[in-house]
Scaffold this active site. Structure first.
Site, short mmCIF file in Angstrom:
data_model
loop_
_atom_site.label_atom_id
_atom_site.label_comp_id
_atom_site.label_asym_id
_atom_site.label_seq_id
_atom_site.Cartn_x
_atom_site.Cartn_y
_atom_site.Cartn_z
N ASN A 55 7.54 0.18 4.43
CA ASN A 55 7.83 -0.81 3.23
C ASN A 55 7.36 0.15 1.96
OD1 ASN A 55 4.85 -1.14 2.36
ND2 ASN A 55 4.87 -1.52 4.64
N LYS A 102 19.25 20.83 -0.06
CA LYS A 102 18.20 21.91 -0.64
C LYS A 102 16.77 21.54 -0.46
CE LYS A 102 19.64 24.00 -4.40
NZ LYS A 102 20.28 24.15 -5.98
N TYR A 156 -3.78 -8.85 -1.57
CA TYR A 156 -3.03 -8.48 -2.19
C TYR A 156 -3.18 -9.58 -3.73
CZ TYR A 156 0.16 -5.17 0.00
OH TYR A 156 0.71 -4.22 0.49
N LYS A 182 -8.43 -4.50 4.47
CA LYS A 182 -8.07 -3.87 3.24
C LYS A 182 -7.68 -4.71 2.15
CE LYS A 182 -4.62 -0.41 2.51
NZ LYS A 182 -3.99 0.62 3.01
N MET A 183 -8.19 -4.51 0.76
CA MET A 183 -7.66 -5.15 -0.24
C MET A 183 -7.12 -4.25 -1.33
SD MET A 183 -11.42 -6.54 -1.83
CE MET A 183 -10.71 -7.07 -3.49
N LYS A 184 -6.47 -4.85 -2.29
CA LYS A 184 -6.06 -4.11 -3.49
C LYS A 184 -6.93 -4.16 -4.47
CE LYS A 184 -2.34 -3.09 -1.13
NZ LYS A 184 -1.96 -1.75 -1.16
N ASP A 213 -7.63 -0.50 -2.06
CA ASP A 213 -6.53 0.55 -2.39
C ASP A 213 -5.78 0.49 -4.01
OD1 ASP A 213 -4.08 1.94 -2.26
OD2 ASP A 213 -2.87 0.52 -0.72
N ALA A 214 -5.87 1.42 -4.68
CA ALA A 214 -5.60 1.39 -5.82
C ALA A 214 -3.94 1.58 -6.10
CB ALA A 214 -6.45 2.33 -6.81
N ASN A 215 -3.35 1.94 -5.20
CA ASN A 215 -1.81 2.04 -5.30
C ASN A 215 -1.45 3.10 -6.35
OD1 ASN A 215 -2.00 -0.79 -3.70
ND2 ASN A 215 -0.28 0.65 -3.12
N GLU A 239 -8.63 4.21 -1.55
CA GLU A 239 -7.37 4.74 -1.23
C GLU A 239 -6.71 4.96 -2.69
OE1 GLU A 239 -5.39 2.46 1.88
OE2 GLU A 239 -3.53 2.89 0.72
N GLU A 265 0.23 8.31 1.40
CA GLU A 265 1.30 7.51 1.87
C GLU A 265 2.50 7.85 1.09
OE1 GLU A 265 -0.56 3.45 0.73
OE2 GLU A 265 1.35 3.29 -0.19
N ASP A 292 3.19 8.53 6.28
CA ASP A 292 3.98 7.65 6.95
C ASP A 292 5.15 8.23 7.43
OD1 ASP A 292 5.55 5.29 7.72
OD2 ASP A 292 5.03 4.19 6.22
N HIS A 322 -0.03 4.87 7.06
CA HIS A 322 0.39 3.62 6.19
C HIS A 322 1.71 3.09 7.01
CE1 HIS A 322 3.47 2.16 3.36
NE2 HIS A 322 2.60 1.76 2.77
N GLU A 341 -2.38 1.59 10.30
CA GLU A 341 -2.55 0.31 9.45
C GLU A 341 -1.70 -1.03 10.20
OE1 GLU A 341 -0.60 0.75 5.70
OE2 GLU A 341 -1.82 -0.82 4.82
N SER A 342 -2.08 -2.18 9.61
CA SER A 342 -1.47 -3.27 10.23
C SER A 342 -1.52 -4.21 9.10
CB SER A 342 -2.28 -3.91 11.47
OG SER A 342 -2.11 -5.15 11.70
O1 LIG Z 1 1.04 -2.19 -1.40
C1 LIG Z 1 1.58 -1.60 -0.83
O2 LIG Z 1 2.58 -0.47 -1.35
C2 LIG Z 1 1.26 -0.94 0.60
C3 LIG Z 1 0.00 -0.04 0.76
O3 LIG Z 1 -0.22 0.78 -0.50
C4 LIG Z 1 -0.67 0.24 1.75
O4 LIG Z 1 -0.43 -0.52 2.65
O5 LIG Z 1 -1.59 1.18 1.80
MG LIG Z 2 -1.77 2.18 0.14
#
Ligand SMILES: O=C([O-])CC(=O)C(=O)O
Ligand SMILES: [Mg+2]
Length: 389
Positions: A55, A102, A156, A182-184, A213-215, A239, A265, A292, A322, A341-342
């Protein structure tokens, strides 16, 4: 009869949900599902390998149809065989797909190739009549360990989601057997994120752990401001603070954040992984790597990444990929990664485990199913069968 790939099919499927991280929302997210059909028969049916692209990147139908499918089907079948001549050599199939490409600038072709590579390995393990994790362990002279650490990713931002909904979500993961959640972060002001973190820590108690996770959202200044807030808490990891290619940011952050950090990731090749290890200041005694394979040229490339890590003194046990798919579970069980991850409530039916597999003390045990094990997950296999019928 020469073993050969007789067809490659792709369909782009929605995996959308109304969730948001600090960078994107998932309201239009899609994934490519592919079937690699062979002329080998097992139990009276052709062996078909399946793959999908995790994803976070979108479906890759255009690239697959225009370039990679054609190269697999146009290659001389004998040129794709391994030394036994009874099976396909994934590395040869990989090289055929990557002919006339390339180097560098990996873009999203790594996703298209990673998706097909997953299906090829699924077919190869099915032709060998073994679970992929056992095949990998054998080929790499290791002992497979079917018990794999998994953590629950979620947390999320979601319209109208308040602290009590966030706490309920996390409680639900603990009730399903997870002990790391894990949370965002980074999608709200820092003070609000602090409240969200404190709410979750209060809910999960001292015997479970939280990763954030700050993405890739933060510039250096914001990443440091968050580090100063986050280091008050005993987090499992911090993260992807900054842009995935900003190795200087990642390296500088280590001066402000002594706890474990995780990233990778959005690095899609062994060369990018090597740059992270060379220049990103990652610490092999505590940090985590999340490459990943489905997004990054597949397992053939992931094996090169593991070689890079070895060269730099990193153990595969520092990798927790990931993506939440069964391909990475197989790599973890076969090659000794630190876990996987799950997403218990997201991206279904693609992620998750074969039916009946339970999370116990934050671990699952892989059943002995041939290939990657997709046939053991009935909702997923229904989609796969529809593509190969
Ligand atoms: O929200 C996402 O793009 C997924 C993500 O970063 C993760 O699973 O670590
Ligand atoms: Mg992530």
């Amino acid at each position: 009869m020469t073993v050969r790939i007789v067809d490659v099919r792709e369909v782009t499927k929605p995996i959308s949900s109304p969730i948001r991280n600090a960078y994107i929302d998932f309201t239009k997210m899609t994934s490519s599902l592919v079937a690699v059909i062979t002329n080998v028969e097992r139990q009276g049916r052709p062996v078909v390998g399946y793959g999908f692209n995790s994803n976070g990147r979108y479906g890759q139908g255009g690239l697959i149809r225009e370039r990679f499918r054609a190269r697999l089907l146009e290659a001389d079948p004998a040129s794709l065989l391994d030394a036994t001549k009874d099976n396909i050599d994934p590395d040869k199939a990989w090289a055929a797909m990557m002919s006339n490409e390339k180097p560098g600038g990996h873009g999203e072709r790594s996703v298209a190739v990673g998706t097909l590579d997953m299906a090829i390995w699924d077919a190869v393990a099915k032709i060998a009549d073994k679970p992929l994790f056992r095949l990998l362990a054998e080929r790499h002279d290791r002992k497979a360990d079917p018990r794999v650490f998994v953590y629950a990713a979620g947390g999320y931002y979601y319209p109208g989601k308040d602290l009590s909904a966030l706490r309920r979500e996390m409680r639900g993961y603990l009730e399903r057997g997870y002990n790391v959640v894990k949370m965002k972060i980074g999608g709200a002001p820092v003070d609000e994120d602090r409240q969200r973190i404190e709410a979750v820590l209060a809910e999960i108690g001292p015997n479970n752990q939280l990763a954030v996770d700050a993405n890739g959202r933060f510039d250096l200044e914001t990443a440091i401001a968050y580090a100063k807030m986050l280091r008050d808490y005993p987090l499992f990891w911090y993260e992807e603070a900054g842009d995935p290619l900003d190795y200087h940011l990642q390296a500088t952050l280590a001066d402000y954040y002594p706890g474990p950090m995780a990233t990778g990731e959005n690095l899609f090749s062994h060369q990018d992984a090597r740059n992270l290890i060379r220049y990103g200041g990652m610490r092999p005694d505590r940090d985590w790597l999340q490459f990943d394979c489905a997004l990054s040229y597949g397992l053939c490339e992931y094996l090169r990444t593991l070689d890079v890590l070895k060269t730099y003194g990193w153990s595969p046990s520092r990798c927790i990929p990931h993506g939440g798919h069964q391909m990475s579970l197989n790599i973890a069980a076969g090659l000794g990664l630190g876990g996987n991850e799950s997403y218990p409530d997201l991206f279904q039916p693609y992620g998750g485990f074969p039916d009946g597999v339970k999370v116990i003390d934050g671990h699952i045990t892989m059943p002995d199913l041939p290939g990657i094990g997709f046939e053991g997950k009935s909702d997923l296999y229904a989609e796969m069968r529809a593509l190969s019928a």
